[in-house]
Design an enzyme around this catalytic site. Structure first.
Site, PDB file in Angstrom:
ATOM      1  N   HIS A 325       0.864  -1.183   0.000  1.00 19.01           N
ATOM      2  CA  HIS A 325       0.000   0.000   0.000  1.00 19.01           C
ATOM      3  C   HIS A 325       0.897   1.228   0.000  1.00 19.01           C
ATOM      4  O   HIS A 325       1.834   1.308   0.795  1.00 19.01           O
ATOM      5  CB  HIS A 325      -0.892  -0.019   1.246  1.00 19.01           C
ATOM      6  CG  HIS A 325      -2.039   0.945   1.168  1.00 19.01           C
ATOM      7  ND1 HIS A 325      -1.859   2.306   1.209  1.00 19.01           N
ATOM      8  CD2 HIS A 325      -3.376   0.751   1.047  1.00 19.01           C
ATOM      9  CE1 HIS A 325      -3.041   2.898   1.124  1.00 19.01           C
ATOM     10  NE2 HIS A 325      -3.978   1.976   1.018  1.00 19.01           N
ATOM     11  N   ARG A 345      -6.265  10.400  -0.277  1.00 10.07           N
ATOM     12  CA  ARG A 345      -5.901  10.943  -1.593  1.00 10.07           C
ATOM     13  C   ARG A 345      -7.156  11.160  -2.442  1.00 10.07           C
ATOM     14  O   ARG A 345      -7.243  12.122  -3.194  1.00 10.07           O
ATOM     15  CB  ARG A 345      -4.923  10.001  -2.305  1.00 10.07           C
ATOM     16  CG  ARG A 345      -3.496  10.170  -1.809  1.00 10.07           C
ATOM     17  CD  ARG A 345      -2.580   9.117  -2.386  1.00 10.07           C
ATOM     18  NE  ARG A 345      -2.800   7.822  -1.772  1.00 10.07           N
ATOM     19  CZ  ARG A 345      -2.834   6.671  -2.415  1.00 10.07           C
ATOM     20  NH1 ARG A 345      -2.654   6.621  -3.713  1.00 10.07           N
ATOM     21  NH2 ARG A 345      -3.045   5.547  -1.764  1.00 10.07           N
TER      22      ARG A 345
HETATM   23  O1  FUM Z   1      -9.215  -1.993  -0.123  1.00  8.66           O
HETATM   24  C1  FUM Z   1      -8.286  -1.550   0.545  1.00  8.66           C
HETATM   25  O2  FUM Z   1      -7.196  -2.131   0.608  1.00  8.66           O
HETATM   26  C2  FUM Z   1      -8.479  -0.287   1.251  1.00  8.66           C
HETATM   27  C3  FUM Z   1      -7.473   0.330   1.794  1.00  8.66           C
HETATM   28  C4  FUM Z   1      -7.537   1.781   1.972  1.00  8.66           C
HETATM   29  O3  FUM Z   1      -8.455   2.243   2.624  1.00  8.66           O
HETATM   30  O4  FUM Z   1      -6.685   2.473   1.458  1.00  8.66           O
END
Ligand code: FUM
Length: 542
Positions: A325, A345
């Site tokens: 991430h 973001r």
């Molecule tokens: O779906 C996800 O991995 C969400 C992560 C996030 O909120 O950035």
């Protein structure tokens, strides 16, 4: 820890460029998106998946020869908690139609739908019911349920995010079931964010062409988990056994899955479950800390189901593809690796280097975004150094309030706001320092759209399955995946349980697997005992 003085000085450069960035943003001017070719080049150069020495070829099992992360190979090429020669299943401690292994969102959804088919269901879980990555999911869940959107557009975005490596049949199931899943969750009591007129609030995520992210503040996963757990325990009364991870699957002489062996973490007692079908929903592997990366994952994310199923002969896909991430906390130190949702973001925050300059479009797919941050902190020498010599870039959260008005950050990101306030950082006024963090296992067991694996009577749902997201998942498709494939696997496993007659369950498959290990020179006592169940932090300190 509030930011030290040298960081406060650097933050002034972020403030210096903000007015111009806000003005540009209002006029729809953004940092240019990368072309497909430039994106691919960036990935090859900087994405951690492409580091050659981080992987090795598996020596045993169905995926022998596949190059996968070293840390995962270590626990697949290893011996377990039981000796298959000495072990005898005897009289089972529990008998059921459908055994669900894993108490997160996928397992809970599977259990609810299996029970709705009239099956007897037992859900077993390693820690507490709900200790899972679902609980940690912040930003939202995708579904094309607005008039200007369509499942086809969701399909194209998802395939594009996965670089068109995804299994089209699985993606079709994901996007087609999505609107129904949102209605089901709302009916169960999930409190989604709404517009003034009562319609669903939907937002953009990275790589999406339409606003289809449904959220509950920055605690969407926790809200979904709260509701599912309540339904299982208080409404449906489904049996749940906590603190009892599965340490091996049981297979009959014909190779059909027929139950599992559990280990009670409090007493150490070994328990057996006999069941007609089994659903693995044990989640991912963040706590293996691939390449030393910190993680967003919950404490129990140690790839347990993957180990068990691999020994049982299941086939896997994309085990080499990991999601980092882009925005994990890098300061304050106490929070290293924790998730800062992509929604930040989506709401307008931009990524900036040490000079307060943008260097990437803020909503590229995650693998591209992470690679750009890694490049900025390495080759471009434009990262900000922390007191413990880590590097990061700024995520300009104050920009959100410049665009959307005072109070927006605390109202829409209450968890993040409090998390940073504890350390004297007000993220509505000061940016956050971030670096990519290990977030998601893109690959897993190969499945049919109903969650069937290549082992008869064994199903899988959620992060332990592979193919839905190809090599890279889009935000919000994980909370969706656990519900869509949890539901599908639950129904299919219950229906199969109706007609299934297993022989005598045992560990013959384990004997075979150990023989293969020995033949390759991998001997007992050399590597870790797996599944590892809990991360070994103590062993690594000092
Ligand atoms: O779906 C996800 O991995 C969400 C992560 C996030 O909120 O950035």
């Amino acid at each position: 820890m509030a930011y030290p003085d040298y960081m406060k000085e650097l933050i002034k450069k972020v403030a210096d460029t903000r007015n111009k960035r806000v003005e540009d943003s209002r006029q729809g001017i953004s940092f240019p998106r990368l072309s497909l070719e430039a994106g691919e080049e960036l990935l090859k150069k900087y994405h951690p998946d492409y580091r050659e020495n981080a992987k090795r070829a598996l020596a045993v099992g169905k995926n022998r020869g596949d190059r996968i992360p070293n840390e995962l190979a270590d626990i697949l090429e290893s011996y377990g908690h039981l000796d298959p020669v000495l072990f005898s299943p005897g009289e089972p401690d529990f008998s059921t139609d459908v055994l669900v292994i894993g108490g997160g969102g996928a397992g809970s959804t599977a259990a609810l739908f299996a029970a709705s088919e009239g099956a007897r269901v037992l859900l077993v879980t390693k820690l507490r019911h709900g200790d899972a990555n679902t609980m940690m999911a912040e930003g939202g869940i995708q579904a094309a349920d607005k008039p200007a959107d369509s499942p086809s557009a969701h399909f194209i975005d998802t395939m594009g995010g996965g670089h068109f490596t995804n299994s089209p049949g699985l993606v079709s199931a994901l996007v087609a079931d999505a609107p129904g899943i949102i209605s089901w969750l709302e009916q169960l009591g999930v409190m989604f964010d709404k517009e003034e007129d009562g319609t669903m609030l939907t937002l953009h995520g990275g790589g999406t062409s339409k606003k289809r992210m449904h959220s509950a503040g920055d605690m969407t996963g926790a809200e979904i988990m709260r509701t599912l757990r309540d339904e299982i325990r208080n409404t449906k009364g489904i049996d749940v056994v906590e603190f009892s991870p599965a340490v091996e699957l049981l297979l009959d002489e014909a190779g059909r899955c027929a139950g599992a062996v559990l280990k009670n973490l409090e007493t150490g007692r070994i328990l057996t479950v006999r069941s007609r079908t089994v659903i693995i929903a044990t989640g991912g592997m963040g706590r293996l800390h691939l390449q030393g990366f910190p993680t967003t994952n919950h404490y129990g994310a140690t790839a347990d189901g993957i180990v068990l199923a691999y020994r049982a002969g299941a086939e896997f896909v994309f085990l080499d593809a990991t999601q980092f991430h882009p925005t994990g906390v890098v300061y304050p130190e106490q929070n290293i690796g924790l998730l800062i949702t992509e929604k930040v973001r989506g709401a307008g925050a931009q990524l900036l280097n040490i000079r307060g300059e943008q260097f990437v479009y803020p909503l590229e797919p995650r693998d591209i975004e992470s690679s750009a941050i890694i490049r900025e902190c390495s080759d471009h020498c434009s990262g900000i150094k922390t007191p413990t010599e880590r590097y990061g870039v700024w995520l300009d959260s104050p920009m959100i309030e410049a665009l959307k008005g005072k109070g927006f950050v605390e109202k829409n990101f209450p968890a993040k706001f409090r998390q940073f306030m504890r350390y004297g950082i007000d993220i509505s006024k000061e940016p956050m320092l971030i670096y990519p963090t290990l977030h998601y296992q893109n690959g897993g067991m190969k499945i049919t759209p109903d969650g069937e694996t290549s082992v008869p009577n064994l199903f899988v749902a959620g992060e332990a399955a592979g193919g839905v997201h190809g090599r890279n998942r889009l935000m919000g498709n994980s909370l969706l995946d656990i519900c869509v494939f949890g539901r599908r696997a639950g129904i299919a496993a219950a229906q199969m349980a109706g007609g299934s007659v297993a022989g005598s369950p045992g560990l013959h498959h384990l004997e075979k697997y150990y023989k293969e290990l020995e033949e390759r020179g991998i001997l007992k006592g050399k590597g870790p005992v797996s599944p590892v169940l809990l991360p070994d932090y103590a062993g690594k300190i000092g």
